[in-house]
Design a protein around this motif. Structure first.
Motif, PDB file in Angstrom:
ATOM      1  N   GLY A 291      33.965  78.299  73.861  1.00  8.95           N
ATOM      2  CA  GLY A 291      35.012  79.216  73.416  1.00  8.95           C
ATOM      3  C   GLY A 291      34.579  80.013  72.194  1.00  8.95           C
ATOM      4  N   PRO A 292      35.482  80.826  71.647  1.00 11.46           N
ATOM      5  CA  PRO A 292      35.173  81.611  70.453  1.00 11.46           C
ATOM      6  C   PRO A 292      34.889  80.707  69.254  1.00 11.46           C
ATOM      7  CG  PRO A 292      37.166  82.425  71.532  1.00 11.46           C
ATOM      8  CD  PRO A 292      36.836  81.118  72.169  1.00 11.46           C
ATOM      9  N   ILE A 293      33.832  81.036  68.516  1.00 15.03           N
ATOM     10  CA  ILE A 293      33.424  80.252  67.345  1.00 15.03           C
ATOM     11  C   ILE A 293      33.269  81.180  66.152  1.00 15.03           C
ATOM     12  CG2 ILE A 293      31.711  78.681  66.361  1.00 15.03           C
ATOM     13  CD1 ILE A 293      30.832  78.019  69.224  1.00 15.03           C
ATOM     14  N   THR A 294      33.815  80.780  65.015  1.00 15.11           N
ATOM     15  CA  THR A 294      33.645  81.503  63.761  1.00 15.11           C
ATOM     16  C   THR A 294      32.998  80.579  62.744  1.00 15.11           C
ATOM     17  OG1 THR A 294      35.596  82.902  64.127  1.00 15.11           O
ATOM     18  CG2 THR A 294      34.815  82.694  61.858  1.00 15.11           C
ATOM     19  N   LEU A 295      31.927  81.042  62.115  1.00 13.69           N
ATOM     20  CA  LEU A 295      31.384  80.340  60.962  1.00 13.69           C
ATOM     21  C   LEU A 295      32.068  80.936  59.739  1.00 13.69           C
ATOM     22  CD1 LEU A 295      29.421  78.374  59.606  1.00 13.69           C
ATOM     23  CD2 LEU A 295      27.729  80.225  59.581  1.00 13.69           C
ATOM     24  N   ALA A 296      32.943  80.166  59.121  1.00 13.81           N
ATOM     25  CA  ALA A 296      33.790  80.701  58.053  1.00 13.81           C
ATOM     26  C   ALA A 296      32.952  81.126  56.853  1.00 13.81           C
ATOM     27  CB  ALA A 296      34.815  79.650  57.638  1.00 13.81           C
ATOM     28  N   GLN A 297      33.353  82.237  56.256  1.00 13.74           N
ATOM     29  CA  GLN A 297      32.792  82.721  54.999  1.00 13.74           C
ATOM     30  C   GLN A 297      33.930  82.833  53.992  1.00 13.74           C
ATOM     31  OE1 GLN A 297      29.559  83.006  54.954  1.00 13.74           O
ATOM     32  NE2 GLN A 297      29.097  83.099  57.148  1.00 13.74           N
ATOM     33  N   ASP A 298      33.617  82.694  52.724  1.00 18.08           N
ATOM     34  CA  ASP A 298      34.642  82.793  51.692  1.00 18.08           C
ATOM     35  C   ASP A 298      35.411  84.100  51.822  1.00 18.08           C
ATOM     36  OD1 ASP A 298      33.414  80.483  50.872  1.00 18.08           O
ATOM     37  OD2 ASP A 298      33.304  81.048  48.760  1.00 18.08           O
ATOM     38  N   LEU A 299      36.737  83.983  51.709  1.00 14.69           N
ATOM     39  CA  LEU A 299      37.695  85.091  51.732  1.00 14.69           C
ATOM     40  C   LEU A 299      37.873  85.715  53.113  1.00 14.69           C
ATOM     41  CD1 LEU A 299      36.894  86.799  48.304  1.00 14.69           C
ATOM     42  CD2 LEU A 299      38.540  84.980  48.822  1.00 14.69           C
ATOM     43  N   ASP A 300      37.346  85.054  54.161  1.00 13.88           N
ATOM     44  CA  ASP A 300      37.684  85.473  55.524  1.00 13.88           C
ATOM     45  C   ASP A 300      39.181  85.322  55.759  1.00 13.88           C
ATOM     46  OD1 ASP A 300      35.136  86.117  56.327  1.00 13.88           O
ATOM     47  OD2 ASP A 300      34.831  84.337  57.577  1.00 13.88           O
ATOM     48  N   ARG A 301      39.719  86.171  56.606  1.00 13.50           N
ATOM     49  CA  ARG A 301      41.090  86.028  57.111  1.00 13.50           C
ATOM     50  C   ARG A 301      40.975  85.924  58.622  1.00 13.50           C
ATOM     51  NH1 ARG A 301      43.829  88.018  52.243  1.00 13.50           N
ATOM     52  NH2 ARG A 301      45.878  87.444  53.063  1.00 13.50           N
ATOM     53  N   ILE A 302      41.349  84.768  59.150  1.00 14.59           N
ATOM     54  CA  ILE A 302      41.153  84.481  60.571  1.00 14.59           C
ATOM     55  C   ILE A 302      42.514  84.296  61.220  1.00 14.59           C
ATOM     56  CG2 ILE A 302      40.006  83.003  62.232  1.00 14.59           C
ATOM     57  CD1 ILE A 302      38.182  82.054  59.935  1.00 14.59           C
ATOM     58  N   PRO A 303      42.936  85.252  62.062  1.00 15.11           N
ATOM     59  CA  PRO A 303      44.255  85.110  62.694  1.00 15.11           C
ATOM     60  C   PRO A 303      44.262  84.014  63.757  1.00 15.11           C
ATOM     61  CG  PRO A 303      43.114  87.040  63.538  1.00 15.11           C
ATOM     62  CD  PRO A 303      42.249  86.483  62.452  1.00 15.11           C
ATOM     63  N   LEU A 304      45.385  83.304  63.860  1.00 16.66           N
ATOM     64  CA  LEU A 304      45.539  82.392  64.979  1.00 16.66           C
ATOM     65  C   LEU A 304      45.542  83.200  66.260  1.00 16.66           C
ATOM     66  CD1 LEU A 304      46.443  80.378  62.708  1.00 16.66           C
ATOM     67  CD2 LEU A 304      47.952  79.387  64.424  1.00 16.66           C
ATOM     68  N   PRO A 305      44.940  82.668  67.321  1.00 15.44           N
ATOM     69  CA  PRO A 305      44.971  83.407  68.584  1.00 15.44           C
ATOM     70  C   PRO A 305      46.400  83.582  69.088  1.00 15.44           C
ATOM     71  CG  PRO A 305      44.024  81.226  68.880  1.00 15.44           C
ATOM     72  CD  PRO A 305      44.256  81.398  67.420  1.00 15.44           C
ATOM     73  N   PRO A 306      46.667  84.627  69.874  1.00 15.12           N
ATOM     74  CA  PRO A 306      48.015  84.840  70.401  1.00 15.12           C
ATOM     75  C   PRO A 306      48.523  83.614  71.144  1.00 15.12           C
ATOM     76  CG  PRO A 306      46.613  86.720  70.880  1.00 15.12           C
ATOM     77  CD  PRO A 306      45.714  85.645  70.350  1.00 15.12           C
ATOM     78  N   ARG A 307      49.842  83.450  71.132  1.00 16.22           N
ATOM     79  CA  ARG A 307      50.442  82.310  71.840  1.00 16.22           C
ATOM     80  C   ARG A 307      50.052  82.318  73.301  1.00 16.22           C
ATOM     81  NH1 ARG A 307      54.512  84.044  68.324  1.00 16.22           N
ATOM     82  NH2 ARG A 307      55.496  82.413  67.069  1.00 16.22           N
ATOM     83  N   SER A 308      49.867  81.122  73.833  1.00 13.59           N
ATOM     84  CA  SER A 308      49.622  81.004  75.279  1.00 13.59           C
ATOM     85  C   SER A 308      50.880  81.450  76.007  1.00 13.59           C
ATOM     86  CB  SER A 308      49.314  79.542  75.636  1.00 13.59           C
ATOM     87  OG  SER A 308      48.170  79.096  74.956  1.00 13.59           O
ATOM     88  N   ARG A 309      50.689  82.175  77.095  1.00  7.34           N
ATOM     89  CA  ARG A 309      51.828  82.673  77.846  1.00  7.34           C
ATOM     90  C   ARG A 309      52.130  81.736  79.009  1.00  7.34           C
ATOM     91  NH1 ARG A 309      53.386  87.664  76.498  1.00  7.34           N
ATOM     92  NH2 ARG A 309      54.438  87.977  78.448  1.00  7.34           N
TER      93      ARG A 309
END
Length: 309
Positions: A291-309
């Motif tokens: 699945g999608p992977i983010t390596l976090a960096q300081d001051l990142d803003r990471i939105p929660l994925p949209p709700r499952s429908r």
């Protein structure tokens, strides 16, 4: 409009680096503001991120190692200084109560009564939280007592406009149908919620910090929309992970895959790794999790994925 995002304040492990501050993660979830593991420098990072003490409604400590907790005194004192009026619940491992007391009263200041301690203990799930955001803690496997957290929105319903029209349910009747589960339509026939809506799973975020691989980490992350998880080491240092109670990036990916998480955020990176190794963290986690992977960096803003429908 509601906002649900993770604001990353710090992403290093035991030692901060020029590009990675000590730990700190702020989850904005509608009216809730949950601060996880405020390490040193949290106040400054919050300011750089445009956050204030009044945004905090809850603080969650996974454990009392310094890179996860030494920012707590300043954060509490800032809450007092800014005269935050609402309660701020602070969840922490009960076995670390002596450290909580030391940090809570680390230096003299004009105190506040809005801080509400909420220790967790035991080997099973500890349910906490408000009616619209359930918080659960589970013990992890670290060198000191540590807990991971799972925040879950209760399941809801997705209204189907065509079915509402078909049954003549309009205006205030829609709200009544949602609240009580049935209404009488204008022509007198009964309409149940299941006639006009489909179940909609609530969103879930799992926060798994310092731990070796363990079943509890997988359980916390079960079907989570976002898993925020430590990935201190790369494969080359795997021999250090278990003895020190940590994960590699590959093991973090394995937890996400076994749990069926939707998205993965890697953080808590050892200071031994420079920026030229960032791609290795992503690649090794991706070897286990597709699945999608983010390596976090300081001051990142990471939105929660949209709700499952």
């Amino acid at each position: 409009m509601s906002v649900r995002e993770l604001v990353v304040l710090g992403t290093s492990s035991a030692v901060p680096t020029p590009r990675r501050n000590h730990n700190g993660y702020f989850l904005r979830w509608d009216s809730h503001g949950v601060l996880f593991d405020p390490g040193e420098g949290t106040q400054r990072q919050m300011r750089l991120a445009g956050l204030s003490a009044t945004d905090i409604t809850r603080i969650c400590l996974t454990h009392f190692h310094g890179d996860h907790a030494l920012g707590l005194p300043g954060t509490i004192q800032r809450i007092a200084r800014d005269k935050v009026a609402h309660p701020v619940r602070v969840t922490y491992p009960a076995q670390g109560r002596e450290y909580w007391e030391r940090l809570r009263h680390a230096t003299p200041f004009h105190d506040t009564d809005v801080i509400v301690p909420q220790p967790v203990a035991g080997t099973g799930a500890c349910p906490l939280g408000e009616h619209d955001l359930r918080l659960t803690a589970l013990p992890l496997r670290h060198s000191v007592t540590a807990y991971g957290y799972r925040l879950a929105e209760p399941d809801g319903w997705r209204m189907l406009p065509d079915r509402l029209t078909e049954h003549g349910v309009t205006g205030p009747l829609i709200g009544a149908l949602h609240r009580q589960g049935w209404v009488n339509a204008p022509d007198g026939h009964r309409v149940d919620l299941t006639d006009c809506a489909l179940p909609r799973p609530g969103q879930t975020l799992a926060f798994v910090m310092d731990t070796a691989y363990c079943p509890q980490a997988v359980e916390l992350a079960r079907d989570a929309d976002m898993l925020v998880i430590e990935s201190t080491y790369l494969d080359s240092e795997e021999h250090l992970a278990d003895p020190y109670g940590h994960l590699t990036a590959r093991q973090a990916g394995r937890v996400a895959a076994e749990a069926g998480a939707r998205t993965l955020v890697l953080t808590h990176i050892s200071e031994r790794y420079d920026a030229d190794r960032d791609a290795d963290f992503l690649a090794q986690a991706a070897a286990e999790f597709d699945g999608p992977i983010t390596l976090a960096q300081d001051l990142d803003r990471i939105p929660l994925p949209p709700r499952s429908r």
